[in-house]
Design a protein around this motif. Structure first.
Motif, PDB file in Angstrom:
ATOM      1  N   ASP A   4     -46.114  25.889  73.654  1.00 17.27           N
ATOM      2  CA  ASP A   4     -46.170  27.345  73.631  1.00 17.27           C
ATOM      3  C   ASP A   4     -45.184  27.841  72.585  1.00 17.27           C
ATOM      4  N   HIS A   5     -45.626  28.769  71.750  1.00 15.29           N
ATOM      5  CA  HIS A   5     -44.783  29.313  70.691  1.00 15.29           C
ATOM      6  C   HIS A   5     -44.456  30.774  71.005  1.00 15.29           C
ATOM      7  N   SER A   7     -43.983  33.098  68.746  1.00 16.09           N
ATOM      8  CA  SER A   7     -44.803  33.915  67.857  1.00 16.09           C
ATOM      9  C   SER A   7     -45.368  33.026  66.759  1.00 16.09           C
ATOM     10  N   GLY A   8     -46.226  33.583  65.951  1.00 16.74           N
ATOM     11  CA  GLY A   8     -46.810  32.852  64.830  1.00 16.74           C
ATOM     12  C   GLY A   8     -46.036  33.019  63.538  1.00 16.74           C
ATOM     13  N   CYS A   9     -44.852  33.604  63.604  1.00 17.86           N
ATOM     14  CA  CYS A   9     -44.011  33.787  62.421  1.00 17.86           C
ATOM     15  C   CYS A   9     -43.595  32.415  61.878  1.00 17.86           C
ATOM     16  N   PRO A  10     -43.756  32.165  60.571  1.00 20.87           N
ATOM     17  CA  PRO A  10     -43.400  30.851  60.043  1.00 20.87           C
ATOM     18  C   PRO A  10     -41.919  30.503  60.201  1.00 20.87           C
ATOM     19  N   ASN A  12     -39.961  31.568  62.746  1.00 19.45           N
ATOM     20  CA  ASN A  12     -39.839  31.218  64.159  1.00 19.45           C
ATOM     21  C   ASN A  12     -40.390  29.825  64.424  1.00 19.45           C
ATOM     22  N   LEU A  13     -41.568  29.538  63.933  1.00 18.76           N
ATOM     23  CA  LEU A  13     -42.182  28.232  64.179  1.00 18.76           C
ATOM     24  C   LEU A  13     -41.332  27.107  63.605  1.00 18.76           C
ATOM     25  N   GLU A  16     -38.432  26.532  65.827  1.00 21.93           N
ATOM     26  CA  GLU A  16     -38.825  25.815  67.038  1.00 21.93           C
ATOM     27  C   GLU A  16     -38.846  24.304  66.790  1.00 21.93           C
TER      28      GLU A  16
END
Length: 178
Positions: A4-5, A7-10, A12-13, A16
């Motif tokens: 689970d992420h 958000s889809g922000c690069p 943020n990803l 993670e």
């Protein structure tokens, strides 16, 4: 791998993947130190990672597709970890992190010389290094001519030169002048 992420922000990803305390250190030690076995990673890092944390991070990096693991043909009880293309392409990011750290943080000369050399070498040196890592970890054809020092060897030589210069200077200050 189902994660689970937030958000889809690069950014943020990416955080993670690398936002923990050890993942980039493990990848650094594999990329710049040539460490590929659990014991080398455990005992070779100056930051002192615990074995359970190392095992967890290696597992996570494999799940994320950054590393692969195979039986070491030279030793039945050892596994050998390899960088994937996804991890190899971190070289420019590592170079930029090192350059930023040299400017803004209280680095030591001997531990920052590699970052300085990578910064000065720029993208051509990074590409050469990534090609060498592809050869070492993925079995790609070697592009570095035989007899020419690879990037890791050049960076190590820079480190050793700084250590030797500092040792010589320290010996000069402590030697008896009489």
């Amino acid at each position: 791998m189902n994660i689970d992420h937030r958000s889809g922000c690069p950014i943020n990803l990416s955080l993670e993947v690398f936002g923990d305390r050890w993942s980039l250190i493990i990848l650094r030690d594999m990329i710049f130190g040539g460490r590929r076995h659990f014991r080398e990673l455990l005992n070779g890092s100056i930051e002192g990672i615990a074995s359970n944390i190392l095992a967890d991070r290696l597992k996570r990096l494999m799940q994320l597709g950054m590393l692969t693991k195979a039986d070491d043909p030279s030793h039945k009880q050892k596994a050998i970890y390899s960088l994937t293309e996804m991890a190899i392409t971190l070289v420019p990011i590592m170079a930029h992190l090192g350059a930023w750290g040299r400017v803004w943080l209280p680095v030591s000369e001997e531990l920052s010389i590699r970052a300085e050399l990578l910064e000065k070498g720029g993208p051509p040196l990074w590409e050469q290094f990534m090609d060498e890592l592809r050869h070492e970890h993925l079995g790609a054809p070697a592009k570095t001519p035989p007899g020419k020092a690879g990037v890791r060897q050049q960076l190590q030589a820079g480190y050793e030169a700084v250590v030797a210069r500092k040792a010589h200077a320290a010996a000069g200050f402590t030697a008896d002048p009489g």
